[in-house]
Design a protein around this motif. Sequence first.
Motif, PDB file in Angstrom:
ATOM      1  N   VAL A   1       2.481   1.991  -3.201  1.00 38.44           N
ATOM      2  CA  VAL A   1       1.646   2.676  -4.191  1.00 38.44           C
ATOM      3  C   VAL A   1       1.800   4.184  -4.071  1.00 38.44           C
ATOM      4  O   VAL A   1       1.814   4.901  -5.059  1.00 38.44           O
ATOM      5  CB  VAL A   1       0.163   2.271  -3.982  1.00 38.44           C
ATOM      6  CG1 VAL A   1      -0.766   3.167  -4.776  1.00 38.44           C
ATOM      7  CG2 VAL A   1      -0.041   0.831  -4.373  1.00 38.44           C
ATOM      8  N   THR A   2       1.899   4.648  -2.845  1.00 38.86           N
ATOM      9  CA  THR A   2       1.897   6.100  -2.655  1.00 38.86           C
ATOM     10  C   THR A   2       3.291   6.683  -2.454  1.00 38.86           C
ATOM     11  O   THR A   2       3.471   7.884  -2.553  1.00 38.86           O
ATOM     12  CB  THR A   2       1.073   6.481  -1.410  1.00 38.86           C
ATOM     13  OG1 THR A   2       1.632   5.793  -0.275  1.00 38.86           O
ATOM     14  CG2 THR A   2      -0.363   6.045  -1.571  1.00 38.86           C
TER      15      THR A   2
ATOM     16  N   ILE B   1      -6.863   5.454  -2.022  1.00 34.25           N
ATOM     17  CA  ILE B   1      -6.536   4.408  -1.048  1.00 34.25           C
ATOM     18  C   ILE B   1      -7.160   4.755   0.303  1.00 34.25           C
ATOM     19  O   ILE B   1      -7.713   3.879   0.992  1.00 34.25           O
ATOM     20  CB  ILE B   1      -5.019   4.256  -0.916  1.00 34.25           C
ATOM     21  CG1 ILE B   1      -4.455   3.791  -2.247  1.00 34.25           C
ATOM     22  CG2 ILE B   1      -4.668   3.251   0.174  1.00 34.25           C
ATOM     23  CD1 ILE B   1      -2.972   3.932  -2.347  1.00 34.25           C
TER      24      ILE B   1
ATOM     25  N   VAL C   1       0.844  -1.197   0.000  1.00 36.88           N
ATOM     26  CA  VAL C   1       0.000   0.000   0.000  1.00 36.88           C
ATOM     27  C   VAL C   1       0.879   1.246   0.000  1.00 36.88           C
ATOM     28  O   VAL C   1       0.657   2.191  -0.758  1.00 36.88           O
ATOM     29  CB  VAL C   1      -0.934  -0.007   1.231  1.00 36.88           C
ATOM     30  CG1 VAL C   1      -1.649   1.324   1.361  1.00 36.88           C
ATOM     31  CG2 VAL C   1      -1.933  -1.137   1.114  1.00 36.88           C
ATOM     32  N   LEU C   2       1.877   1.205   0.866  1.00 34.43           N
ATOM     33  CA  LEU C   2       2.772   2.366   0.924  1.00 34.43           C
ATOM     34  C   LEU C   2       3.551   2.492  -0.378  1.00 34.43           C
ATOM     35  O   LEU C   2       3.851   3.597  -0.827  1.00 34.43           O
ATOM     36  CB  LEU C   2       3.729   2.239   2.121  1.00 34.43           C
ATOM     37  CG  LEU C   2       3.092   2.507   3.492  1.00 34.43           C
ATOM     38  CD1 LEU C   2       4.110   2.317   4.594  1.00 34.43           C
ATOM     39  CD2 LEU C   2       2.554   3.928   3.555  1.00 34.43           C
TER      40      LEU C   2
ATOM     41  N   LYS D   1      -2.019   0.803  -8.269  1.00 32.14           N
ATOM     42  CA  LYS D   1      -1.904   2.244  -8.503  1.00 32.14           C
ATOM     43  C   LYS D   1      -2.542   2.616  -9.830  1.00 32.14           C
ATOM     44  O   LYS D   1      -3.274   3.599  -9.932  1.00 32.14           O
ATOM     45  CB  LYS D   1      -0.430   2.627  -8.498  1.00 32.14           C
ATOM     46  CG  LYS D   1      -0.159   4.118  -8.500  1.00 32.14           C
ATOM     47  CD  LYS D   1       1.336   4.360  -8.349  1.00 32.14           C
ATOM     48  CE  LYS D   1       1.630   5.836  -8.400  1.00 32.14           C
ATOM     49  NZ  LYS D   1       3.077   6.089  -8.257  1.00 32.14           N
TER      50      LYS D   1
ATOM     51  N   VAL E   1       1.997  10.036   3.472  1.00 32.96           N
ATOM     52  CA  VAL E   1       2.806   9.863   2.263  1.00 32.96           C
ATOM     53  C   VAL E   1       2.043  10.513   1.127  1.00 32.96           C
ATOM     54  O   VAL E   1       1.045   9.985   0.644  1.00 32.96           O
ATOM     55  CB  VAL E   1       3.039   8.367   1.972  1.00 32.96           C
ATOM     56  CG1 VAL E   1       3.894   8.198   0.737  1.00 32.96           C
ATOM     57  CG2 VAL E   1       3.680   7.691   3.174  1.00 32.96           C
ATOM     58  N   THR E   2       2.481  11.663   0.704  1.00 28.89           N
ATOM     59  CA  THR E   2       1.703  12.399  -0.293  1.00 28.89           C
ATOM     60  C   THR E   2       2.469  12.499  -1.591  1.00 28.89           C
ATOM     61  O   THR E   2       3.688  12.413  -1.634  1.00 28.89           O
ATOM     62  CB  THR E   2       1.393  13.825   0.197  1.00 28.89           C
ATOM     63  OG1 THR E   2       2.634  14.460   0.481  1.00 28.89           O
ATOM     64  CG2 THR E   2       0.530  13.775   1.440  1.00 28.89           C
ATOM     65  N   THR E   3       1.712  12.632  -2.660  1.00 28.17           N
ATOM     66  CA  THR E   3       2.340  12.860  -3.961  1.00 28.17           C
ATOM     67  C   THR E   3       1.708  14.108  -4.566  1.00 28.17           C
ATOM     68  O   THR E   3       0.537  14.378  -4.358  1.00 28.17           O
ATOM     69  CB  THR E   3       2.121  11.676  -4.906  1.00 28.17           C
ATOM     70  OG1 THR E   3       0.721  11.417  -4.968  1.00 28.17           O
ATOM     71  CG2 THR E   3       2.840  10.451  -4.406  1.00 28.17           C
TER      72      THR E   3
ATOM     73  N   THR F   1      -4.075   9.705  -5.872  1.00 33.76           N
ATOM     74  CA  THR F   1      -4.137   8.250  -5.758  1.00 33.76           C
ATOM     75  C   THR F   1      -4.205   7.829  -4.293  1.00 33.76           C
ATOM     76  O   THR F   1      -4.938   6.904  -3.934  1.00 33.76           O
ATOM     77  CB  THR F   1      -2.898   7.608  -6.414  1.00 33.76           C
ATOM     78  OG1 THR F   1      -2.758   8.124  -7.724  1.00 33.76           O
ATOM     79  CG2 THR F   1      -3.039   6.108  -6.466  1.00 33.76           C
ATOM     80  N   ASN F   2      -3.432   8.527  -3.466  1.00 32.40           N
ATOM     81  CA  ASN F   2      -3.489   8.150  -2.054  1.00 32.40           C
ATOM     82  C   ASN F   2      -4.845   8.477  -1.458  1.00 32.40           C
ATOM     83  O   ASN F   2      -5.288   7.846  -0.493  1.00 32.40           O
ATOM     84  CB  ASN F   2      -2.374   8.822  -1.256  1.00 32.40           C
ATOM     85  CG  ASN F   2      -2.458  10.333  -1.326  1.00 32.40           C
ATOM     86  OD1 ASN F   2      -2.907  10.881  -2.326  1.00 32.40           O
ATOM     87  ND2 ASN F   2      -2.032  10.995  -0.282  1.00 32.40           N
TER      88      ASN F   2
ATOM     89  N   VAL G   1      -1.121   6.412   5.800  1.00 28.01           N
ATOM     90  CA  VAL G   1      -1.267   6.493   4.335  1.00 28.01           C
ATOM     91  C   VAL G   1      -1.300   7.951   3.898  1.00 28.01           C
ATOM     92  O   VAL G   1      -0.705   8.326   2.885  1.00 28.01           O
ATOM     93  CB  VAL G   1      -2.569   5.775   3.897  1.00 28.01           C
ATOM     94  CG1 VAL G   1      -2.851   6.015   2.428  1.00 28.01           C
ATOM     95  CG2 VAL G   1      -2.464   4.292   4.186  1.00 28.01           C
TER      96      VAL G   1
END
Lengths: 313, 392
Positions: free
Chosen positions: A31-32, B61, A28-29, A46, B47-49, B57-58, B44
């Motif tokens: 993915v981000t 999730i 999961v991590l 993703k 952790v950023t984009t 995307t996060n 979760v």
Amino acid sequence: MEINSKRIAKIIFIMLILLVIFIPISDVLGVTSSTAADTETAQEFKGFLAWMLKIGTGPLTAAIATLLNIVLIIVFMLLYFIFSPISAGLAFPFPDQVIFNKIGFFDPNFINPTDVGGSPVLILQTLIKNLYYTGFVIAGAVFVVAAMTIGIKLALSTIASEKAHYKQALVTWVTGVFLLFTTHFIMLAIFTVNESFVKIISDATTNIKFTFQWTEAIPLIGNSVTNILNALTGFFGGTEPLGVVPVYGYGGLLIKFASAALGGDLVASIICGILLGQTCAIIVMYLKRLFYSIILGIIAPLIIAADIMKKSL
Amino acid sequence: MAKSDGEKGKGLYENWLKNFTINIMTQSFHAFLLMFILKMLSEVNSVTTQTATHLETNDGILAVLSIVGMMGIIKFEKLIKQLFGIGESLSGSLQASGMEAFQGFKAASKLSGEITQPFKKSRESRKTMNKLGTNLGLTPNGENGTGTLGKYIKGIGNVAGAGGGAGAGAGGGPGGGPTTRAPLSNRTQELYDKMKDAKQNGDMDLYRAHRDHAVTQMKSEKIGAGGGPGGGAQTSGNNTGGTPKMTSQQQVEQYNDSVLENRQDSRKKWLNSAGTLAALSMGLGATDTTANALTIGNILNDPINAAGNRYIEHGENITANKSTGDSRYDEKTVSNAIKDGFTRATSNMRNGDGKLNPVKITVAAATSYVATPYNAARGVLKSSKVDNVDNI
């Protein structure tokens, strides 16, 4: 307690589901995280998510999202108007607020209610007390009659086994009297233990926050405004984009997705709808819990009397 | 039926306490799960984009995890209740106890109805007798100077054919000549004779059948009421235009039959009432719960009443039956059968020497009167279900 194989299988299945979802955190991590190793599973997940998120923002879906948003807004407003007068300033019953006892309306502790306006337990406290006391008196009368009956039967019985049975009935009677006078303390203890646990846990989660940009909620031009703000932030060397609002707890997550939904994102609308539905489910569950607790508490003396009568006679 | 102490141990209070505790402590379980989920979501989210899409995307999730997590919290309550064995009703044994109490309540209603039968029947009997007496020009207190019902019943055999003007006439004038009656047809006479024979033989059913047949026959032949001028029993209520009339004798016979039937029914009902009370007491002696006692009392009630009814029906003509030598309705046989049945049924309420213990019977009856309303209330209380949380 009988736990049959079906029940065991059900429990194991639910645990496996939870494990599958929560254990592979690295994937999961992955993915981000841009620094974590990109496993094949993480890449596939993703990609799927990105595709799902993308299809929610097309012009066709915007119209559907608008219709869905109308329904969501109605539900939001209903919950707001129902609970804002009775939730001590907290206008919306988010699930974590309900579960962490932050809303006095759902507090079932009728023995020691929180001093919050609008709490049904506080409003009904006199009635609950009177009903409990009435049940207590009725149970007392039943115990008196039971004592007389056991005494007469003990005196008249000539068979040894019958005498032993009635002596046991007398012991049961004494136990019943003890329970009658101590049950409200037992209930108070259960309430106190529960409230302590919940307070400890809620204190541990106060700093969990999420963020969202409120400008995303502006219809039509929300994206443009957000991009402008982000550009300005980058221009001036800021680290935190302008318009970012911190929100806390599960309610914050709901607001985050609600703001995205208002911007015309269908996927966000769907997610928000699901979360809102779950919020309503939690509210209904805790309302039921509130009334079941009150009813169970009121009938406690009658239950004791009935149980002792059944066991001893 | 008597239960062992072990079976009695799993009672209402234990189940109530379990329900109450789980109901309250569910919040702690929910809080713990929610804390776990929120910690996960915060990890979760941290952790950023940076992308240009509306939803990151996060965020997707986050959405999946939050939806699944909250669903788990909602379903967890049902799982917890299943794990601790909390079923649909407040107590595992409540439904069985409720059924038991309900059956007892039904039995009590039926038995109490039987106990009050004699009072209802005596009221009906009085009405019937008063009506018949009125038709014959009689009143219970003899206001018309015709004597009491009892006297009249005694003189039943002397009325027909006798000069009954002065003694048995409503509004009759000075005593006239002997009452006359219209002659019976051959068929009616034949039926009348069969009636008398059946009565002498003690076959009341056959007697009644022939009597009804004779009345119908007479109605069809339109036999007129008897009674000469100034005397004789008048049918004050029956002389409507076109209504067939009966002779004085037949009216008296009918009245006599009604009196006997009413007396017999009244005795039956009183005996049934006593039998019902006896059945209740026997039930209490045989069991230790009132509901079961009432049910067993209900079962015993019918054979006891049947024996009593049989005794009454044929007891009226036992004297006549002795001469026929029919041992089925012999007094000794019937009474021995009833005695044996009673002895068997009351074996639990006797002393060591076989004699009935009145104190035991009294205590059992008194206990039943105290416990019956309690059990009825308990049945009502327990029958109100308190459900667990349903599938949401």
